[in-house]
Design a protein around this motif. Structure first.
Motif, short mmCIF file in Angstrom:
data_model
loop_
_atom_site.label_atom_id
_atom_site.label_comp_id
_atom_site.label_asym_id
_atom_site.label_seq_id
_atom_site.Cartn_x
_atom_site.Cartn_y
_atom_site.Cartn_z
N THR A 132 -13.19 6.17 6.10
CA THR A 132 -11.89 6.42 5.97
C THR A 132 -11.26 5.57 4.97
OG1 THR A 132 -11.61 7.42 8.34
CG2 THR A 132 -9.62 6.69 7.01
N HIS A 133 -11.55 4.13 5.21
CA HIS A 133 -10.94 3.07 4.18
C HIS A 133 -11.55 3.22 2.72
CE1 HIS A 133 -10.76 -0.80 2.28
NE2 HIS A 133 -9.67 -0.93 2.77
N ALA A 134 -12.70 3.81 2.54
CA ALA A 134 -13.14 3.70 1.34
C ALA A 134 -12.79 5.19 0.73
CB ALA A 134 -14.75 3.68 1.55
N ASP A 135 -12.70 6.10 1.40
CA ASP A 135 -12.19 7.35 1.01
C ASP A 135 -10.98 7.18 0.71
OD1 ASP A 135 -12.16 10.42 0.63
OD2 ASP A 135 -10.66 10.31 2.37
N ILE A 136 -9.90 6.36 0.99
CA ILE A 136 -8.52 6.31 0.60
C ILE A 136 -8.54 5.41 -0.47
CG2 ILE A 136 -6.26 5.04 1.08
CD1 ILE A 136 -6.72 5.96 4.24
N ALA A 137 -9.47 4.69 -0.51
CA ALA A 137 -9.51 3.72 -1.75
C ALA A 137 -10.16 4.44 -3.11
CB ALA A 137 -10.53 2.42 -1.79
N PHE A 138 -11.11 5.44 -2.93
CA PHE A 138 -11.55 6.13 -4.17
C PHE A 138 -10.16 7.03 -4.65
CE2 PHE A 138 -12.68 10.41 -5.51
CZ PHE A 138 -13.95 9.91 -6.41
N HIS A 139 -9.66 7.70 -3.70
CA HIS A 139 -8.28 8.41 -4.04
C HIS A 139 -7.27 7.67 -4.78
CE1 HIS A 139 -9.81 12.45 -2.85
NE2 HIS A 139 -10.27 11.65 -1.83
N ARG A 140 -7.22 6.35 -4.17
CA ARG A 140 -6.29 5.55 -4.77
C ARG A 140 -6.37 5.12 -6.21
NH1 ARG A 140 -4.33 0.17 -5.07
NH2 ARG A 140 -2.31 -0.34 -4.29
N VAL A 141 -7.50 4.83 -6.61
CA VAL A 141 -7.75 4.65 -7.78
C VAL A 141 -7.26 5.37 -8.93
CG1 VAL A 141 -9.75 4.34 -9.54
CG2 VAL A 141 -10.09 3.07 -7.32
N ILE A 142 -7.45 6.84 -8.68
CA ILE A 142 -6.72 7.92 -9.47
C ILE A 142 -5.35 7.80 -9.30
CG2 ILE A 142 -6.64 10.34 -9.84
CD1 ILE A 142 -9.44 10.46 -8.27
N VAL A 143 -4.88 7.64 -8.27
CA VAL A 143 -3.38 7.61 -8.25
C VAL A 143 -2.59 6.41 -8.99
CG1 VAL A 143 -1.29 7.39 -6.68
CG2 VAL A 143 -3.13 8.92 -6.16
N MET A 144 -3.42 5.15 -9.00
CA MET A 144 -2.97 3.94 -9.29
C MET A 144 -2.97 4.11 -10.99
SD MET A 144 -1.88 0.82 -9.41
CE MET A 144 -2.10 0.07 -7.64
N ALA A 145 -4.16 4.75 -11.37
CA ALA A 145 -4.35 5.09 -13.01
C ALA A 145 -3.28 5.70 -13.38
CB ALA A 145 -5.62 5.40 -13.10
N ALA A 146 -2.77 6.77 -12.58
CA ALA A 146 -1.86 7.66 -13.12
C ALA A 146 -0.39 7.18 -13.25
CB ALA A 146 -1.96 8.94 -12.56
N GLY A 147 -0.17 6.48 -12.17
CA GLY A 147 1.33 6.00 -11.92
C GLY A 147 1.71 4.64 -11.72
N GLY A 148 0.64 3.72 -11.35
CA GLY A 148 0.91 2.40 -10.82
C GLY A 148 1.27 2.35 -9.45
N GLU A 149 1.99 1.13 -9.15
CA GLU A 149 2.29 1.07 -7.65
C GLU A 149 3.45 2.07 -7.35
OE1 GLU A 149 1.09 -0.78 -5.39
OE2 GLU A 149 0.00 -2.18 -6.49
#
Length: 203
Positions: A132-149
């Motif tokens: 679960t932690h790793a799955d969230i981390a994968f998707h977070r990379v995309i979100v962070m790259a697009a719009g930051g914090e």
């Protein structure tokens, strides 16, 4: 003094992350009462530091703080609310994928590849909390790259609340394949394929 402050923040985040994992894996059950005293003893820190952590988790929707009644783990979302959260999450991540592919930030592919590798290893190991932690981390990379914090702060409470005691039936092989399709489409800068792969994964 700055070093001490950094250490305090690091410890607080470690405790918050541990509690997030406990909640989204079901180790801390919905509606379970939690106390500052018990958590302070568990983690060997002051109640004040635990209070800060609980405030952070309440903002993420994982903890409910009620005056004179203490803190409890939030309830699992209703079916209707879960469906709404899926739509909101898809909207944010679809936006993020299109933005990230358009901008092509330098670290995106390296970070996403590393996150995919970690997720694959966790899936093969079969540790649900770590998956679960790793799955969230994968998707977070995309979100962070697009719009930051700013975008992450909009997205994260939805994802964490969705994942409370979440056990979608999916084999490790299937889950790995779903995320690989997202990664491969982003690598090829194919936004339509990436969004289609995302929609197949988030359900």
């Amino acid at each position: 003094m700055k070093t001490n402050g950094a250490v305090i923040v690091q410890v607080r985040e470690q405790i918050a992350e541990r509690l997030r994992l406990d909640i989204i894996s079901g180790a801390l059950a919905p509606n379970q009462k939690i106390t500052e005293e018990a958590l302070a003893q568990r983690f060997g820190v002051s109640r004040g530091r635990i209070r800060d952590v609980l405030l952070e988790l309440s903002k993420e929707g994982l903890i409910v703080n009620r005056a004179n009644r203490g803190s409890t783990v939030n309830n699992v979302p209703s079916t209707d609310l879960q469906a709404l959260m899926i739509k909101l999450r898809l909207a944010i991540e679809t936006f993020a994928i299109r933005q990230a592919i358009r901008a092509r930030p330098t670290q995106l592919l390296d970070d996403l590849t590393a996150a995919f590798k970690d997720l694959s290893e966790r899936l093969e190991a079969g540790d649900f909390a770590e998956v679960t932690h790793a799955d969230i981390a994968f998707h977070r990379v995309i979100v962070m790259a697009a719009g930051g914090e700013d975008l992450v702060n909009l997205w994260q409470p939805i994802v964490l609340r969705m994942r409370m005691n979440y056990k979608r039936i999916s084999t490790p092989k299937q889950a790995i394949a779903e995320h690989k399709k997202i990664l491969d489409a982003i690598r090829k800068a194919d936004a339509s394929a990436a969004v289609a792969a995302l929609e197949a994964n988030i359900r």
